[in-house]
Design a protein around this motif. Structure first.
Motif, short mmCIF file in Angstrom:
data_model
loop_
_atom_site.label_atom_id
_atom_site.label_comp_id
_atom_site.label_asym_id
_atom_site.label_seq_id
_atom_site.Cartn_x
_atom_site.Cartn_y
_atom_site.Cartn_z
N LYS A 49 -27.89 -28.24 0.67
CA LYS A 49 -27.96 -29.65 0.25
C LYS A 49 -27.45 -30.57 1.35
O LYS A 49 -28.07 -31.60 1.65
CB LYS A 49 -27.14 -29.85 -1.02
N LYS A 50 -26.32 -30.20 1.95
CA LYS A 50 -25.74 -31.03 3.01
C LYS A 50 -26.68 -31.12 4.21
O LYS A 50 -26.91 -32.21 4.75
CB LYS A 50 -24.38 -30.44 3.44
N ALA A 51 -27.26 -30.00 4.60
CA ALA A 51 -28.17 -30.00 5.75
C ALA A 51 -29.43 -30.82 5.45
O ALA A 51 -29.94 -31.52 6.33
CB ALA A 51 -28.55 -28.56 6.12
N MET A 52 -29.92 -30.75 4.22
CA MET A 52 -31.11 -31.53 3.84
C MET A 52 -30.80 -33.03 3.87
O MET A 52 -31.64 -33.82 4.28
CB MET A 52 -31.62 -31.10 2.46
N MET A 53 -29.61 -33.39 3.41
CA MET A 53 -29.22 -34.80 3.42
C MET A 53 -29.14 -35.33 4.85
O MET A 53 -29.44 -36.50 5.09
CB MET A 53 -27.86 -34.97 2.75
N GLU A 54 -28.74 -34.46 5.77
CA GLU A 54 -28.63 -34.87 7.17
C GLU A 54 -29.96 -34.74 7.91
O GLU A 54 -30.04 -35.08 9.08
CB GLU A 54 -27.57 -34.01 7.87
N GLY A 55 -30.99 -34.19 7.22
CA GLY A 55 -32.30 -34.06 7.84
C GLY A 55 -32.43 -32.86 8.76
O GLY A 55 -33.34 -32.81 9.60
N ARG A 56 -31.57 -31.89 8.63
CA ARG A 56 -31.58 -30.70 9.48
C ARG A 56 -32.26 -29.56 8.71
O ARG A 56 -31.61 -28.70 8.15
CB ARG A 56 -30.17 -30.35 9.89
N THR A 57 -33.59 -29.57 8.72
CA THR A 57 -34.35 -28.63 7.89
C THR A 57 -34.22 -27.18 8.37
O THR A 57 -34.19 -26.26 7.54
CB THR A 57 -35.84 -29.01 7.85
N ILE A 59 -31.64 -25.74 9.79
CA ILE A 59 -30.32 -25.27 9.33
C ILE A 59 -30.35 -25.04 7.82
O ILE A 59 -29.81 -24.04 7.33
CB ILE A 59 -29.22 -26.30 9.70
N ALA A 60 -31.02 -25.92 7.10
CA ALA A 60 -31.13 -25.77 5.65
C ALA A 60 -31.88 -24.48 5.31
O ALA A 60 -31.51 -23.77 4.36
CB ALA A 60 -31.84 -26.97 5.04
N GLN A 61 -32.91 -24.15 6.07
CA GLN A 61 -33.67 -22.91 5.83
C GLN A 61 -32.79 -21.68 6.05
O GLN A 61 -32.87 -20.71 5.29
CB GLN A 61 -34.91 -22.84 6.72
N ILE A 62 -31.97 -21.73 7.07
CA ILE A 62 -31.06 -20.59 7.35
C ILE A 62 -30.09 -20.41 6.18
O ILE A 62 -29.88 -19.28 5.69
CB ILE A 62 -30.30 -20.81 8.67
N HIS A 63 -29.51 -21.53 5.72
CA HIS A 63 -28.57 -21.44 4.60
C HIS A 63 -29.27 -21.01 3.31
O HIS A 63 -28.71 -20.25 2.52
CB HIS A 63 -27.85 -22.78 4.39
N ALA A 64 -30.51 -21.45 3.13
CA ALA A 64 -31.27 -21.03 1.95
C ALA A 64 -31.54 -19.53 2.00
O ALA A 64 -31.44 -18.82 0.99
CB ALA A 64 -32.57 -21.81 1.86
N SER A 65 -31.88 -19.04 3.17
CA SER A 65 -32.11 -17.61 3.35
C SER A 65 -30.84 -16.82 3.05
O SER A 65 -30.87 -15.78 2.39
CB SER A 65 -32.58 -17.34 4.78
#
Length: 147
Positions: A49-57, A59-65
């Motif tokens: 959520k934090k990475a998506m809010m910052e627009g870092r897709t 990084i968000a994919q890594i955390h989602a994985s």
């Protein structure tokens, strides 16, 4: 010789009871690991959520994985815990049945000796003991099989 086999039977039963304890302990450890891994999954979700809010897709994919991996691990821990619980239940039933068999064998030996004496008082006492032990041990074995 009879005492030696009896003590060996008791030590075998003790070994089975130790294994039963170890199985139950392992199952509880796996449940704890599952909860710990689930917490890690929630932490990773927050990072997504934090990475998506910052627009870092990326990084968000890594955390989602990572979150998916933690969720899968959590489910696998619970699945293995359940399987170990099932084995522990079967082992518990076997221990109870082993105790029933030992009790019945002992009383049957006593009954054979008493029947040879043809003392009606002793026969009656032995038969009462046999019926009492039979009722208790089969009741316990029935509980072990249903649990």
């Amino acid at each position: 010789p009879a005492n030696r086999s009896n003590s060996m039977g008791n030590s075998g039963s003790k070994g089975l009871e130790d294994e039963l304890f170890n199985l139950k302990f392992a199952a509880k450890q796996l449940v704890r690991e599952s909860k710990k891994t689930e917490k890690e999954m929630h932490t990773e979700k927050e990072k997504v959520k934090k990475a998506m809010m910052e627009g870092r897709t990326e990084i968000a994919q890594i955390h989602a994985s990572n979150a998916i991996m933690h969720k899968n691990n959590s489910v696998n821990y619970l699945r293995m815990s359940s399987r170990i619980d099932a084995v522990a239940g079967k082992l518990n039933a076997a221990i109870k049945m082993n105790k029933v068999t030992g009790s019945m064998a002992q009383i049957t030996k006593t009954m054979g000796k008493v029947l040879q004496t043809m003392d009606l008082g002793k026969i009656q006492l032995t038969m009462d003991k046999f019926e009492q032990v039979q009722a208790i041990t089969f009741w316990e074995a029935g509980l072990a099989l249903t649990s």
